[in-house]
Design a protein around this motif. Structure first.
Motif, PDB file in Angstrom:
ATOM      1  N   ALA A 126      14.260  22.028 -25.060  1.00 26.03           N
ATOM      2  CA  ALA A 126      13.113  21.232 -25.506  1.00 26.03           C
ATOM      3  C   ALA A 126      12.076  22.132 -26.183  1.00 26.03           C
ATOM      4  CB  ALA A 126      12.492  20.494 -24.322  1.00 26.03           C
ATOM      5  N   ILE A 127      11.926  23.343 -25.647  1.00 20.30           N
ATOM      6  CA  ILE A 127      10.983  24.294 -26.240  1.00 20.30           C
ATOM      7  C   ILE A 127      11.544  24.893 -27.518  1.00 20.30           C
ATOM      8  CG2 ILE A 127       9.782  26.487 -25.868  1.00 20.30           C
ATOM      9  CD1 ILE A 127       9.777  25.822 -22.864  1.00 20.30           C
ATOM     10  N   SER A 128      12.830  25.298 -27.485  1.00 19.50           N
ATOM     11  CA  SER A 128      13.420  25.954 -28.654  1.00 19.50           C
ATOM     12  C   SER A 128      13.539  24.993 -29.829  1.00 19.50           C
ATOM     13  CB  SER A 128      14.784  26.553 -28.302  1.00 19.50           C
ATOM     14  OG  SER A 128      15.734  25.542 -28.016  1.00 19.50           O
ATOM     15  N   HIS A 129      13.849  23.725 -29.565  1.00 14.12           N
ATOM     16  CA  HIS A 129      13.915  22.744 -30.652  1.00 14.12           C
ATOM     17  C   HIS A 129      12.565  22.646 -31.357  1.00 14.12           C
ATOM     18  CE1 HIS A 129      17.837  21.824 -29.468  1.00 14.12           C
ATOM     19  NE2 HIS A 129      17.691  20.642 -28.891  1.00 14.12           N
ATOM     20  N   ALA A 130      11.503  22.539 -30.559  1.00 12.94           N
ATOM     21  CA  ALA A 130      10.162  22.432 -31.140  1.00 12.94           C
ATOM     22  C   ALA A 130       9.776  23.711 -31.872  1.00 12.94           C
ATOM     23  CB  ALA A 130       9.152  22.121 -30.038  1.00 12.94           C
ATOM     24  N   LEU A 131      10.127  24.874 -31.281  1.00 11.82           N
ATOM     25  CA  LEU A 131       9.782  26.162 -31.880  1.00 11.82           C
ATOM     26  C   LEU A 131      10.422  26.325 -33.257  1.00 11.82           C
ATOM     27  CD1 LEU A 131       8.644  29.072 -31.730  1.00 11.82           C
ATOM     28  CD2 LEU A 131      10.760  29.716 -30.557  1.00 11.82           C
ATOM     29  N   ARG A 169      15.614  22.247 -20.313  1.00 12.94           N
ATOM     30  CA  ARG A 169      14.161  22.498 -20.415  1.00 12.94           C
ATOM     31  C   ARG A 169      13.864  23.541 -21.486  1.00 12.94           C
ATOM     32  NH1 ARG A 169      12.990  23.900 -14.336  1.00 12.94           N
ATOM     33  NH2 ARG A 169      10.943  24.470 -15.181  1.00 12.94           N
ATOM     34  N   LEU A 170      14.717  24.574 -21.572  1.00 13.80           N
ATOM     35  CA  LEU A 170      14.519  25.597 -22.596  1.00 13.80           C
ATOM     36  C   LEU A 170      14.781  25.017 -23.986  1.00 13.80           C
ATOM     37  CD1 LEU A 170      13.946  28.535 -23.344  1.00 13.80           C
ATOM     38  CD2 LEU A 170      16.397  29.014 -23.025  1.00 13.80           C
ATOM     39  N   ASP A 179      19.820  27.749 -29.134  1.00 15.61           N
ATOM     40  CA  ASP A 179      19.351  26.478 -29.699  1.00 15.61           C
ATOM     41  C   ASP A 179      20.446  25.821 -30.543  1.00 15.61           C
ATOM     42  OD1 ASP A 179      16.788  24.780 -30.391  1.00 15.61           O
ATOM     43  OD2 ASP A 179      17.762  25.172 -32.300  1.00 15.61           O
TER      44      ASP A 179
END
Length: 288
Positions: free
Chosen positions: A66-71, A63-64, A10
């Motif tokens: 986008a998830i890690s930023h939100a996490l 795509r990953l 990230d």
């Protein structure tokens, strides 16, 4: 999944660099490289690719990310919530700005009010600043002429008008109060790079008048423009807030429509609950 590995990935995506990611995480660059290599090998995937200028995510990596930023944004909010009963004595703020003249006074006020907060500032043109904000590489941005959109929180900071920057010995200095755009046809014009808001605003105003003014020299920074004008290479365009205290140059207001830009403090709404972000918004509100 190993969250240390995901955190390293990230950070690299946010920073576009293994070195800056290591600095962000306060670990060594080999450790960052090792975490990402282990992550890719475990899942037998490729998440990053190197280009001539930086490190970029692959399609799967985007795509990953986008998830890690939100996490990790949620993790920061959770930590912030747990610390909310304490004074803001520490923390880290990632900040981008397209004008040092706007952001430096705010940084001084922030440091005075919250000296324990560590601030990392990125300076660039408007497009670079917007890219850093949208890519979640920063928490906040001081940026010009940004439009409202869902998910974005904006706070006005003021406005500035385009001026003409001239050598101190130019015949117009001391004899004119302002200059019309069409009068620049007789001048050697120096311009910023195409992505610069200064240049885009100026060219849009000229286009509205049906006026075509071609630059004789293109320079990629405000500092380079000032030095070129001081050296007598020509005249250029600069915002009123950015006119230097330099005896070698002078500024005259430009006459015409569409020469004013508005400046904002901006953040993504999902970062607005972070205490360090709220603190900076409060500082900006007090200053404004």
């Amino acid at each position: 999944m190993n969250l240390f590995q995901l955190r390293a990935f990230d950070a690299v995506v946010r920073e576009g660099s293994f070195t800056r990611a290591a600095e962000r995480l306060c670990i060594s660059q080999p450790a960052v490289t090792g975490h990402i290599k282990a992550l890719e090998e475990h899942y037998q995937v490729r998440l990053l690719r190197r280009t001539a200028r930086q490190v970029e995510p692959t399609e799967l990596g985007r795509r990953l990310a986008a998830i890690s930023h939100a996490l990790f944004a949620l993790a920061d909010q959770a930590e912030d919530l747990l610390d909310s009963s304490q004074a803001l004595v520490s923390g880290r703020l990632e900040l981008a700005a397209d004008s040092p003249h706007l952001v430096m006074p705010l940084l001084a006020r922030m440091r005075e009010r919250h000296p324990g907060v560590r601030i990392n500032l990125r300076l660039g043109n408007t497009q670079e600043t917007l890219t850093a904000l949208n890519g979640e590489r920063v928490d906040l941005a001081v940026i010009s002429d940004i439009s409202e959109r869902p998910g974005l929180l904006l706070q006005p900071l003021g406005e500035a008008r385009l001026c003409l920057l001239l050598p101190a010995n130019h015949p117009w200095v001391g004899t004119r109060e302002e200059v019309a755009l069409h009068e620049l046809r007789s001048e050697v014009l120096l311009q910023r790079e195409p992505a610069s808001l200064t240049r885009r605003t100026f060219e849009r105003a000229c286009l509205d008048l049906g006026l075509e003014l071609r630059a004789e020299l293109e320079l990629n920074s405000r500092e380079a423009v000032i030095e070129a004008v001081a050296a007598g290479l020509g005249v250029s365009i600069i915002y009123s807030l950015e006119v230097p205290r330099d005896s070698r140059v002078r500024a005259l207001p430009l006459q015409g429509e569409g020469l004013v830009s508005r400046h904002f403090l901006a953040c993504l709404e999902r970062h607005a609950e972070l205490r360090v972000v709220q603190a900076f918004f409060e500082v900006a509100a007090d200053a404004h």
